[in-house]
Write an enzyme that holds these catalytic residues in place. Structure first.
Site, mmCIF file in Angstrom:
data_model
loop_
_atom_site.group_PDB
_atom_site.id
_atom_site.type_symbol
_atom_site.label_atom_id
_atom_site.label_comp_id
_atom_site.label_asym_id
_atom_site.label_seq_id
_atom_site.Cartn_x
_atom_site.Cartn_y
_atom_site.Cartn_z
ATOM 1 N N CYS A 18 0.820 -1.198 0.000
ATOM 2 C CA CYS A 18 0.000 0.000 0.000
ATOM 3 C C CYS A 18 0.852 1.244 0.000
ATOM 4 C CB CYS A 18 -0.837 0.025 1.275
ATOM 5 S SG CYS A 18 -1.291 -1.590 1.844
ATOM 6 N N ARG A 43 0.325 2.578 -5.911
ATOM 7 C CA ARG A 43 0.739 1.476 -5.038
ATOM 8 C C ARG A 43 -0.450 0.621 -4.610
ATOM 9 N NH1 ARG A 43 5.727 2.309 -2.900
ATOM 10 N NH2 ARG A 43 5.279 0.877 -1.222
ATOM 11 N N TRP A 90 -3.863 -1.976 -1.178
ATOM 12 C CA TRP A 90 -3.957 -2.973 -2.243
ATOM 13 C C TRP A 90 -3.881 -4.328 -1.561
ATOM 14 C CZ3 TRP A 90 -0.887 -6.977 -4.122
ATOM 15 C CH2 TRP A 90 -1.131 -7.392 -5.442
ATOM 16 N N ASN A 116 2.254 -0.697 5.844
ATOM 17 C CA ASN A 116 2.510 -1.298 4.529
ATOM 18 C C ASN A 116 3.452 -2.468 4.766
ATOM 19 O OD1 ASN A 116 3.246 -1.893 1.884
ATOM 20 N ND2 ASN A 116 4.677 -0.181 1.747
ATOM 21 N N GLY A 117 3.026 -3.669 4.417
ATOM 22 C CA GLY A 117 3.880 -4.844 4.611
ATOM 23 C C GLY A 117 3.070 -6.035 5.090
ATOM 24 N N GLU A 497 6.003 -7.901 -24.217
ATOM 25 C CA GLU A 497 5.704 -6.615 -23.584
ATOM 26 C C GLU A 497 4.424 -6.001 -24.189
ATOM 27 O OE1 GLU A 497 6.401 -5.141 -21.029
ATOM 28 O OE2 GLU A 497 6.005 -3.024 -21.334
ATOM 29 N N LYS A 501 1.081 -5.152 -22.019
ATOM 30 C CA LYS A 501 0.454 -3.824 -21.964
ATOM 31 C C LYS A 501 -1.036 -3.949 -22.262
ATOM 32 C CE LYS A 501 2.763 -2.040 -20.180
ATOM 33 N NZ LYS A 501 4.015 -2.425 -19.676
ATOM 34 N N GLU A 504 -2.883 -5.662 -19.345
ATOM 35 C CA GLU A 504 -2.914 -4.852 -18.124
ATOM 36 C C GLU A 504 -3.979 -3.771 -18.157
ATOM 37 O OE1 GLU A 504 1.421 -4.352 -16.120
ATOM 38 O OE2 GLU A 504 1.238 -3.494 -18.103
ATOM 39 N N HIS A 520 3.406 -24.945 -32.807
ATOM 40 C CA HIS A 520 3.410 -25.998 -31.788
ATOM 41 C C HIS A 520 2.297 -25.795 -30.763
ATOM 42 C CE1 HIS A 520 7.081 -27.574 -33.464
ATOM 43 N NE2 HIS A 520 7.617 -26.359 -33.413
ATOM 44 N N LYS A 619 1.633 -0.682 -8.878
ATOM 45 C CA LYS A 619 2.885 -0.368 -9.562
ATOM 46 C C LYS A 619 4.083 -0.973 -8.858
ATOM 47 C CE LYS A 619 5.108 3.003 -12.281
ATOM 48 N NZ LYS A 619 4.916 2.151 -13.456
#
Ligand code: G6P
Length: 624
Positions: A18, A43, A90, A116-117, A497, A501, A504, A520, A619
């Site tokens: 967070c 975050r 989060w 946070n943690g 990538e 994108k 996401e 395959h 993020k």
């Protein structure tokens, strides 16, 4: 390689990652907290809350949703205090409810805190507290900390925090209001990030610098175990033993405009458009008349470089894809054994590292839990550790032997764009440095790369000018339910990538495959409803990929190709194509990624998605 068990298996309730903010001074605290929390929403943004102290009372407001939802609630109440703490959350486990949102308190409200943690031993501590008669209102690990601190605290706050940290296992950054310590906020950190901001007649704390940029540029970075006391008069600090310490004050050169949209509708679009600037800034610090020069950052002697046998590059997410591109480039210009791994896999494998290993940890934030854990394991084996990061004061940066900083400036959009280009640029320069030092890169090759590097920003700008063309293309395909992305060689990680994108920010399923591997398996998915995005610049694998395009076309899949300007053959073989200027084969990823970022952006925008804060993502992932 690591014997640690998975925290994920042991911790049943909220894994929280967070943003936290604290303020004490002369301004309206709720205004400062909400402003800072907006800047930390990258975050986490499941729920948010603040606690404001006004004289003797501490008022708490929490709301499920974004900081703007909390803001509506707060604006109707207009809290007037000048001291408070805030949190945007989060959660990976456990429900997103107002009850689980921070701040949390003990039952008597003597201690109010944001965290946070993860406290790994919270079940054990909770059982002890329950045995001694404490009852709980939430199931969070954070309430356990609040209840425990309330039980420990008698008298001196710093001694109480020293004792608290001796009881907690896991990671935490906290901002704490203690009822009988009226004019102070306490902070403590271990594992999770926390910075302190210094003002005139005011003090701040936050999970990250951007939260506080409108108020100060002077920061103190807490080390593991450090404790801080914030008051309007200033900041005092202690180490984990409770001994008073003085900490360096760092002045950051980031500007507040860097964390504003500056007229763009989204941070992501602003950041995509900054990529030519990022490349210029990356080069101007590291290239001079004698070529590549990393001596200001890498104090590795020629003998040490000569003794290297392998390079391990470790990262997560977009940073991992940038690393995969760099792996292929480094293979081409050095004689080293290069491998790239996802940090969360690498750390649990038995991979041999030692003095002959250069370990490169690539992390935009420098705070990603798995990347940090991998670095700590590798460092113990005697490997030389380098951080490639956008945050030179991050935990990762402070733990490694050398730091190569991205010149990206703060990136706010959750989907990484300009830091991807920044990482590519720095990793390429590292490759050139290694090739030069080991004699596998000739002076003429070095000159060729560096002179084309200098042209890339202009070439990127010409691609950015095609935004309207890419928007129209994106809107045409925005209703597709599945995409396949294909590429070979350096273009394979770019396909990954591009697919990432799109997933996401638009929530469309997108899978990336090595073009030669399509037959395959994924070819079975193809029909006229599945667009295939092929990254096929004119390089040595161009013809091979062209054959794969034919295979996809034969299954009636619409082809969207990213090609080199003037490639008429590819244009004829695609429903739509976007061209990029020609460049050296090894440098094509810097260009081909740009249309893919814009494509994902415009698809998501057309679908009305929350582009800067896509659902379920954060993020900076500071938990396992
Ligand atoms: C999260 C972010 C990604 C990022 C990844 C690694 O998943 O949403 O954008 O690439 O973490 O982050 P790092 O800070 O280590 O580069």
């Amino acid at each position: 390689m690591c014997s640690h068990g998975s925290i994920g298996r042991r911790c049943l309730l909220p894994h929280i990652m967070c943003g936290i903010v604290g303020y004490i001074g002369y301004r309206n605290a709720s205004d400062v907290l909400l402003d800072g929390m907006h800047r930390l929403e990258y975050r986490g943004y499941d729920s948010a809350g603040i606690a404001i102290r006004d004289k003797d009372s501490i008022g708490i407001q929490k709301e499920v949703g974004k900081v703007s939802d909390l803001e509506k609630l707060v604006s109707s109440m207009k809290p007037g205090g000048h001291q408070g703490i805030g949190h945007t959350r989060w959660a990976t486990h456990g429900e997103v409810t107002s009850l689980n949102a921070h701040p949390h308190t003990d039952l008597r409200k003597n201690v109010t805190l944001v965290h946070n943690g993860i406290v790994e031993n919270f079940m054990e501590l909770k059982a002890e507290l329950e045995y001694s008669g404490v009852s709980f209102t939430t199931e969070t690990d954070t309430e356990v900390i609040a209840q425990l601190l309330a039980q420990i605290h008698h008298g001196d706050a710093v001694s109480s925090l020293v004792e608290l940290s001796s009881r907690l296992k896991g990671s935490y950054a906290m901002a704490i209001l203690i009822r009988d310590e009226a004019d102070r906020i306490y902070c403590i950190r271990k594992g999770s990030p926390l910075v302190l901001g210094i003002g005139e007649g005011e003090s701040f704390c936050a999970s990250d610098v951007p939260a506080l940029l409108p108020y100060t540029k002077d920061f103190i970075y807490l080390d593991d175990g450090d404790i801080a006391e914030l008051s309007a008069a200033g900041i005092k600090t202690w180490n984990s033993q409770g001994e008073k310490i003085s900490k360096d004050v760092c002045r950051v050169d980031w500007d507040v405009s860097m964390v504003d949209k500056c007229g763009y509708p989204h941070f992501m679009l602003k950041e995509i458009n900054e990529q030519s600037r990022v490349l210029r800034d990356t080069l101007c610090h590291r290239v001079n008349s004698s070529g590549i020069d990393l001596s200001a950052e890498l104090t590795i002697s020629s003998a040490e470089v000569a003794a290297l046998k392998k390079v391990h590059i470790i990262a997560c997410g977009t940073s991992y894809y940038a690393s995969l591109v760099a792996e292929r480039f480094m293979e081409n210009i050095t004689d080293l054994d290069i491998r790239v791994d996802i940090a969360s896999e690498y750390r649990y494998r038995s991979i041999v590292t030692g003095k002959d290993t250069l370990a490169v940890f690539v992390s935009q934030s420098g705070e990603t839990a798995d990347t940090l854990a991998a670095e700590r394991l590798v460092k113990k084996t005697g490997a030389t550790c380098i951080a490639v990061t956008n945050n030179p004061n991050s935990t990762l940066a402070r733990e490694v032997d050398h730091v190569l900083q991205l010149m990206a400036g703060p990136e706010i959009g959750v989907a990484a764009t300009k830091t991807f280009s920044g990482q590519l640029a720095v990793l390429y320069l590292l490759g050139l440095f290694l090739g030069k030092q080991r004699g596998t890169l000739s002076t003429s090759q070095e000159e060729k790369f560096l002179s084309e590097f200098a042209n890339l920003p202009y070439k990127i700008d010409t691609i950015l000018m095609k935004h309207e063309e890419i928007r129209i293309l994106a809107e045409k395909f925005a209703d597709s339910r599945n995409f396949l992305f294909l590429g070979r060689g350096l273009s394979f990680p770019i396909a990954m990538e591009g697919a990432l994108k799109l997933k996401e920010i638009s929530y469309i399923h997108a899978e990336a495959y090595a073009a030669g591997e399509m037959k395959h398996g994924p070819i079975a998915l193809l029909d006229s409803e599945v667009p295939v995005v092929v990254i096929n610049p004119r390089d040595e694998l161009y013809e091979k990929t062209l054959s794969n395009i034919q295979e996809a076309r034969a299954r009636r899949a619409p082809i969207i190709s990213v090609i080199t300007e003037g490639d008429v053959v590819s244009q004829k073989n695609a429903q739509a194509s976007v061209s990029v200027p020609a460049t050296e084969n090894d440098l094509t990823p810097f260009l081909t990624v740009i249309p893919l970022q814009l494509f994902a952006y415009y698809v998501a925008r057309h679908r009305g998605c929350d582009i800067d804060q896509p659902r379920n993502l954060a993020k900076s992932v500071t938990v396992e």
